[in-house]
Design an enzyme around this catalytic site. Structure first.
Site, PDB file in Angstrom:
ATOM      1  N   HIS A 114      -6.828-102.583  -4.664  1.00  0.00           N
ATOM      2  CA  HIS A 114      -7.057-103.900  -4.069  1.00  0.00           C
ATOM      3  C   HIS A 114      -6.646-103.891  -2.606  1.00  0.00           C
ATOM      4  O   HIS A 114      -5.789-103.112  -2.201  1.00  0.00           O
ATOM      5  CB  HIS A 114      -6.239-104.969  -4.815  1.00  0.00           C
ATOM      6  CG  HIS A 114      -6.572-105.066  -6.264  1.00  0.00           C
ATOM      7  ND1 HIS A 114      -7.647-105.784  -6.735  1.00  0.00           N
ATOM      8  CD2 HIS A 114      -5.989-104.510  -7.358  1.00  0.00           C
ATOM      9  CE1 HIS A 114      -7.707-105.675  -8.046  1.00  0.00           C
ATOM     10  NE2 HIS A 114      -6.707-104.910  -8.451  1.00  0.00           N
ATOM     11  N   GLY A 141       3.402 -86.896 -19.923  1.00  0.00           N
ATOM     12  CA  GLY A 141       3.558 -88.296 -20.300  1.00  0.00           C
ATOM     13  C   GLY A 141       3.927 -89.200 -19.139  1.00  0.00           C
ATOM     14  O   GLY A 141       4.713 -88.829 -18.270  1.00  0.00           O
TER      15      GLY A 141
END
Length: 197
Positions: A114, A141
């Site tokens: 954005h 992970g």
């Protein structure tokens, strides 16, 4: 790709209020809900649903539910792909994943971003830049991969890393921001006792 053809890499587009994009994302969420709630015993149905969602895939891949994405049609995965639980791919732009890629739980791959300035951000504007992950990559992970990143083949991204720039081929990379720690060497092929980076 349909409506997504109008989304040009790096250019602002209306992600929050465009009715066509909203419709396609809703259709994707419906498919994802079905995929994520099917019983493990319904393997054939799960395979059918995920294949209808993805842009392209091979015969041999596993995406453990729950899995989340924006469109699905911008995701292209190679052979022998494995993704553990809670993979999130925001695929406003193309996400190209090579062969033999392993992804651990809680990984996010984001093509969408954005504007930094509040005015345009509050207008619902967004941009998307493609992400490419090469063959034989292992992503640990909790890794976050941001828009525009390329991860070179045969590399390992350590758990918890935030990948904000390209990672070269054949390296172990870690950190926030993620950076090359060392090359993958022949010695790694002989390791019997594994330790943290």
């Amino acid at each position: 790709m349909g409506i997504l053809e109008n989304v040009k890499p790096g250019e602002l587009y209306d992600a929050n209020y465009d009715p066509d994009l909203l419709r396609v994302r809703k259709e994707t969420k419906i498919k994802l809900h079905e995929y994520n709630t099917l019983s493990p015993s319904e393997e054939e149905k799960r395979n059918q649903v995920i294949r209808e969602l993805l842009g392209s895939c091979t015969e041999n891949f596993i995406i453990e539910p729950p899995f989340f994405c924006d469109y699905g049609s911008n995701i292209h995965i190679g052979d022998n792909f494995y993704a553990n639980h809670n993979l999130v791919i925001l695929d406003g732009a193309k996400v190209q994943i090579g062969d033999n890629v392993f992804i651990a739980p809680n990984v996010g791959i984001y093509t969408a971003g954005h504007p930094i300035d509040v005015k345009r951000r509050l207008q619902g504007l967004e941009y998307a830049i493609p992400v490419t992950i090469g063959d034989n990559v292992w992503i640990g992970g909790g890794v976050s991969v941001i828009p525009g990143v390329n991860i070179g083949k045969n590399s390992v991204i350590a758990a918890g890393s935030v990948v904000i720039r390209d990672i070269p081929e054949g390296v172990v990379a870690a950190g926030n921001p993620c950076r090359e720690i060392r090359k993958v060497t022949e010695k790694d092929c002989m390791t019997k006792n594994f330790k943290k980076l």
